[in-house]
Design an enzyme around this catalytic site. Structure first.
Site, PDB file in Angstrom:
ATOM      1  N   ASP A  11       0.678  -1.084   0.075  1.00  0.00           N
ATOM      2  CA  ASP A  11      -0.230  -0.055  -0.121  1.00  0.00           C
ATOM      3  C   ASP A  11       0.804   1.230   0.039  1.00  0.00           C
ATOM      4  O   ASP A  11       1.826   1.399   0.663  1.00  0.00           O
ATOM      5  CB  ASP A  11      -0.819   0.017   1.239  1.00  0.00           C
ATOM      6  CG  ASP A  11      -1.612  -1.177   1.634  1.00  0.00           C
ATOM      7  OD1 ASP A  11      -1.437  -2.222   0.788  1.00  0.00           O
ATOM      8  OD2 ASP A  11      -2.266  -1.038   2.606  1.00  0.00           O
ATOM      9  N   GLU A  58     -10.363  -2.191   4.869  1.00  0.00           N
ATOM     10  CA  GLU A  58      -9.375  -1.779   4.876  1.00  0.00           C
ATOM     11  C   GLU A  58      -9.058  -0.503   4.387  1.00  0.00           C
ATOM     12  O   GLU A  58      -9.740  -0.069   3.466  1.00  0.00           O
ATOM     13  CB  GLU A  58      -8.105  -2.539   4.031  1.00  0.00           C
ATOM     14  CG  GLU A  58      -8.228  -4.025   4.835  1.00  0.00           C
ATOM     15  CD  GLU A  58      -7.141  -5.117   4.058  1.00  0.00           C
ATOM     16  OE1 GLU A  58      -6.446  -5.956   4.941  1.00  0.00           O
ATOM     17  OE2 GLU A  58      -6.948  -5.066   2.790  1.00  0.00           O
TER      18      GLU A  58
HETATM   19  C1  FRU Z   1      -4.026  -3.511   2.742  1.00  0.00           C
HETATM   20  C2  FRU Z   1      -3.499  -3.830   4.151  1.00  0.00           C
HETATM   21  C3  FRU Z   1      -3.649  -3.039   5.122  1.00  0.00           C
HETATM   22  C4  FRU Z   1      -2.533  -3.356   6.196  1.00  0.00           C
HETATM   23  C5  FRU Z   1      -1.399  -3.397   5.226  1.00  0.00           C
HETATM   24  C6  FRU Z   1      -0.100  -4.538   5.749  1.00  0.00           C
HETATM   25  O1  FRU Z   1      -3.345  -4.038   1.584  1.00  0.00           O
HETATM   26  O2  FRU Z   1      -3.813  -5.167   4.294  1.00  0.00           O
HETATM   27  O3  FRU Z   1      -4.739  -3.247   5.878  1.00  0.00           O
HETATM   28  O4  FRU Z   1      -2.396  -2.271   6.921  1.00  0.00           O
HETATM   29  O5  FRU Z   1      -1.916  -3.961   3.988  1.00  0.00           O
HETATM   30  O6  FRU Z   1       0.730  -4.473   4.909  1.00  0.00           O
END
Ligand code: FRU
Length: 521
Positions: free
Chosen positions: A58, A240
């Protein structure tokens, strides 16, 4: 069948990035890089951001400060699969060229550093800086893997860190975590922004199947004020990476709030995707009469996208992670894994009786374009035309048309092809990567074509814009009203574009241009 031939020698401009500057002790340096071979590997994106090496997911902490756009990102510096998360860091002055920076945030005793946001604390409400030198404050999720392994539910908490040198070095707050966990298994991804309706900081947090809204005077003490979404939108997976912001409806004085919620799994074409809600926000509570999910992108490779804080002219700029948890760990790159979408401007348009969220590449991308062909193409009913080009893999194809029934196939000499089928008769667009190239690395990747309903298109000329990079295709229909982003891994350049008129009537593609896109690396 007519044939337009365009032969070009395509020389990649390689901009060597400066050697790493002084790296604070006790922090890992960026990995040693063989500059001569940087960004030339198979499938390496040439105008999308990707890390020099290792795993990325992300985008995090998107914030503009003192002339610099920061891009932090979920990063694992030791492998090309997901692992203990850090925040990688890059900066840009124009959102086109990026400079890599040392890792910004490292895991500590509270856990890995998961996704989150960053703000400029202009009034120094946190006390971390001064009025003259306001701090950048990062707000992120701590993920304590020991807690997860022990089968507890409280292993995700929220922490903060600050920087007084515009992101070059960071200190964690001694009072972390600022929001403990009362037993919610998925409790993460804080997006914080200054809320001038109540003169406080607002934090969006996802909690499994819903959104929570918290507020604070000083970024350290937080109070929960509302919840949203238990029964609205898609719930095929965990919520998320929330984001929320106001947008003026184009050409009016009406303001609506847009809420972005990524969900994994549960996207319309499988795996991860990002839904949006259009509604209102009174400073504490988000409300909408929208029950059904709407999607910012119908492709399978635009996830966890969020927008910049603090952009001076108020523009809303979005960047997404160009992958999908279904196969993110398996894609056939060796040195690094995954890239970001091109930065896109978000806007809101009323089309028919719907508020449509538009996402479209920033104008600054145009500075990389070099038009190689510009013409008008007319194709008879049910006929084909084609354009040869030495490769399409770093290219924009753009045109305007009244047609609603046509097909574009990008092909190579190995029989691989990526097909875009505009099927107006059934009000849908199909992006088919099932024969696009390397796809056997994971069973879902090339299993089915991806569809996008286009049931709210206005009459008249339609702009179709396609950006192809060495491992992605981004399709923008009607200036970004409908968008699809997909990864592709052709094993040889696409060198032929076939255009097929799938209607009985003659059709014209106006201002049909093919432009090469310069490398930013
Ligand atoms: C989204 C996610 C978030 C988390 C991160 C962990 O892709 O699952 O919810 O903070 O990636 O790397």
């Amino acid at each position: 069948m007519k044939k337009t031939t365009l032969l070009l020698t395509f020389s990649l401009v390689l901009v060597l990035i400066g050697a790493c500057k002084d790296v604070p002790k006790n922090e890992l340096p960026m990995q040693p890089v063989n500059l001569a071979n940087t960004y030339k590997e198979a499938y390496r994106p040439q105008y999308h951001f990707s890390p020099q090496e290792k795993w990325m997911n992300d985008p995090n902490g998107l914030v503009y400060h003192q002339g610099v756009y920061h891009l932090f990102y979920q990063y694992y510096p030791d492998d090309i699969v997901w692992g203990p998360m850090h925040w990688g860091h890059a900066v840009s002055k124009d959102m086109v060229y990026w400079e890599h920076k040392p890792i910004a945030l490292f895991p500590d005793e509270h856990g890995y550093i998961f996704s989150g946001s960053a703000v400029v604390d202009k009034e120094n409400s946190s006390g971390f800086g001064t009025m003259e030198n306001p701090p950048l404050v990062a707000i992120f999720t701590y993920h304590l893997s020991e807690g997860e392994e022990a089968g507890r539910n409280d292993y995700q908490t929220q922490g903060i860190a600050y920087s007084l040198d515009n992101g070059d070095s960071w200190a964690k707050y001694g009072g972390n975590p600022v929001i403990p966990n009362s037993g919610i298994k998925d409790f993460r991804d804080p997006k914080v922004f200054w809320n001038n309706k109540i003169n406080k900081w607002t934090m969006l947090l996802v909690a499994g199947d819903h959104l929570q809204i918290w507020d604070s005077d000083n970024l350290k003490e937080w109070e929960k004020v509302s919840e949203f979404g238990h029964t609205q939108g898609a719930h095929g997976g965990v919520w998320e990476c929330p984001d929320m912001f106001p947008l003026k409806v184009e050409g009016t004085d009406e303001e609506k709030w847009v809420l972005l919620i990524s969900i994994n799994p549960g996207a319309p074409n499988g795996g991860s995707g990002t839904q949006y809600f259009v509604g209102d926000f009174d400073g504490k509570r988000f409300t909408t009469d929208q029950q059904k999910p709407r999607w910012i992108d119908w492709g399978t490779d635009n996830y966890a996208g969020v927008t910049y804080n603090n952009i001076p002219n108020g523009d809303r700029i979005f960047i997404g992670w160009m992958s999908n948890w279904q196969y993110a760990r398996d894609t056939p790159t060796k040195k690094w894994r995954s890239a970001m979408t091109v930065p896109r401007k978000l806007s809101l348009k009323k089309i028919g009786d719907k508020h449509e969220l538009i996402n479209y590449p920033l104008k600054s991308l145009d500075t990389l374009l070099q038009t190689q062909l510009s013409k008008q193409l007319t194709i008879g009913g049910m006929e084909k035309d084609s354009v040869s080009f030495d490769h399409f893999n770093q290219t924009q194809v753009k045109f305007k048309t009244l047609a609603r029934n046509f097909m574009l196939s990008f092909k190579n000499t190995k029989g691989e092809e990526t097909v875009i089928h505009f099927d107006g008769k059934n009000s849908k667009v199909v992006l088919d990567r099932t024969a696009s190239g390397n796809k056997d690395f994971q069973v879902d990747f090339g299993k089915t074509p991806h569809y996008m309903p286009v049931d709210n298109l206005p009459e008249g000329l339609l702009e179709i814009r396609i950006l192809i990079d060495w491992s992605s295709v981004e399709l923008f229909v009607n200036g970004g009203q409908y968008v699809m982003t997909d990864q592709i891994f052709p094993t040889e350049n696409y060198s032929l574009l076939e255009l097929q008129n799938t209607s009985e009537e003659e059709t014209t593609f106006r201002e049909f241009t093919i432009s090469t896109i310069k490398s930013i690396w």
